[in-house]
Design an enzyme around this catalytic site. Structure first.
Site, mmCIF file in Angstrom:
data_model
loop_
_atom_site.group_PDB
_atom_site.id
_atom_site.type_symbol
_atom_site.label_atom_id
_atom_site.label_comp_id
_atom_site.label_asym_id
_atom_site.label_seq_id
_atom_site.Cartn_x
_atom_site.Cartn_y
_atom_site.Cartn_z
ATOM 1 N N ASP A 34 0.851 -1.192 0.000
ATOM 2 C CA ASP A 34 0.000 0.000 0.000
ATOM 3 C C ASP A 34 0.883 1.237 0.000
ATOM 4 O O ASP A 34 1.855 1.315 0.764
ATOM 5 C CB ASP A 34 -0.912 0.029 1.226
ATOM 6 C CG ASP A 34 -1.840 1.239 1.218
ATOM 7 O OD1 ASP A 34 -2.814 1.228 0.443
ATOM 8 O OD2 ASP A 34 -1.580 2.190 1.970
ATOM 9 N N GLU A 48 0.989 5.488 0.438
ATOM 10 C CA GLU A 48 0.393 6.794 0.703
ATOM 11 C C GLU A 48 1.118 7.784 -0.197
ATOM 12 O O GLU A 48 2.341 7.661 -0.404
ATOM 13 C CB GLU A 48 0.530 7.191 2.174
ATOM 14 C CG GLU A 48 -0.109 6.209 3.151
ATOM 15 C CD GLU A 48 -1.596 5.982 2.929
ATOM 16 O OE1 GLU A 48 -2.261 6.885 2.394
ATOM 17 O OE2 GLU A 48 -2.080 4.888 3.270
ATOM 18 N N HIS A 108 -5.328 4.488 6.254
ATOM 19 C CA HIS A 108 -4.590 5.509 5.520
ATOM 20 C C HIS A 108 -3.182 5.722 6.082
ATOM 21 O O HIS A 108 -2.602 6.796 5.921
ATOM 22 C CB HIS A 108 -5.364 6.837 5.448
ATOM 23 C CG HIS A 108 -6.759 6.663 4.963
ATOM 24 N ND1 HIS A 108 -7.064 6.040 3.769
ATOM 25 C CD2 HIS A 108 -7.948 6.973 5.530
ATOM 26 C CE1 HIS A 108 -8.376 6.003 3.619
ATOM 27 N NE2 HIS A 108 -8.929 6.549 4.679
ATOM 28 N N ASP A 161 -2.728 -0.512 6.391
ATOM 29 C CA ASP A 161 -3.592 -0.902 5.276
ATOM 30 C C ASP A 161 -3.079 -2.175 4.607
ATOM 31 O O ASP A 161 -3.877 -3.033 4.190
ATOM 32 C CB ASP A 161 -3.692 0.234 4.261
ATOM 33 C CG ASP A 161 -4.599 1.365 4.737
ATOM 34 O OD1 ASP A 161 -5.121 1.272 5.866
ATOM 35 O OD2 ASP A 161 -4.776 2.338 3.980
#
Length: 204
Positions: free
Chosen positions: A10, A12, A150, A155
């Site tokens: 994941d 960000e 997030h 995540d």
């Protein structure tokens, strides 16, 4: 390529599109072998410019945190080694795949591994869920979590648990022991109303 090594990842990011100049600011990943987490990777990365207040509020990642972080290029060099020889999974994988490819391209590495999408699979296998956002699926399936979303590693951890739920659903619904990664890739591309026909062919 190791058939049983899967990295669930994941990102960000500073925004929605690397084509518009957005960059990764955090990567989190867990490595699964035969359904067991065997390794983890988490690192903030400095994109070389300040993030806006929306992204800082959304992710909890501040410019002060990023100022002290290594460059994207340094982190992605390490991450390229982490995922080498592994198949990849993400929730809404098209988003993460775009950023992975863009960040790896900056260090002259191509991303060629197959990429499964837990969002597409959940739409097919968990059609009764209220929606297929990660947080909703975590509640729907009672996946253990700490309530933090997030942030990349959090995540990735819950997406790894979701992936195991997805493979278990295939096993249970069609008596398909240990569904292969290749089968899951094919399944995510099937129209919802054709799942039964598709799996009958696969199991024949």
């Amino acid at each position: 390529m190791s058939q049983d090594a899967i990295v669930v990842l994941d990102f960000e990011t500073t925004g929605l599109s690397p084509a518009q100049g957005d960059r990764a600011i955090e990567i989190g990943a867990v490595k699964l072998k035969q359904g067991v987490v065997v390794d983890r990777f988490q690192q903030l990365m400095n994109p070389g410019f300040a993030v806006n207040s929306f992204i800082a509020g959304y992710t909890g990642i501040t410019n002060e945190m990023l100022r002290l972080a290594p460059s994207c290029e340094t982190v992605m060099t390490d991450f390229a080694a982490f995922i080498d020889g592994c198949q990849l999974v993400a929730h809404n994988a098209s988003f993460d795949q775009k950023f992975l490819a863009a960040e790896l391209a900056r260090i002259h590495v191509s991303q060629s591994q197959p990429f499964a999408c837990s969002l597409l699979l959940a739409r097919r296998l968990f059609q009764d869920a209220p929606n297929h956002q990660l947080g909703t699926l975590v509640s729907y399936l009672a996946i253990e979590n700490d309530g933090v979303f997030h942030r990349a590693l959090n995540d990735a951890e819950v997406t790894a648990s979701l992936w195991l739920e997805l493979t278990a659903a295939v096993t249970q619904r069609w008596a398909c022991p240990a569904p292969s990664f290749e089968l899951m890739l094919k399944l995510q591309r099937q129209p919802k109303h054709q799942l039964e026909r598709f799996m009958k062919k696969q199991m024949a």
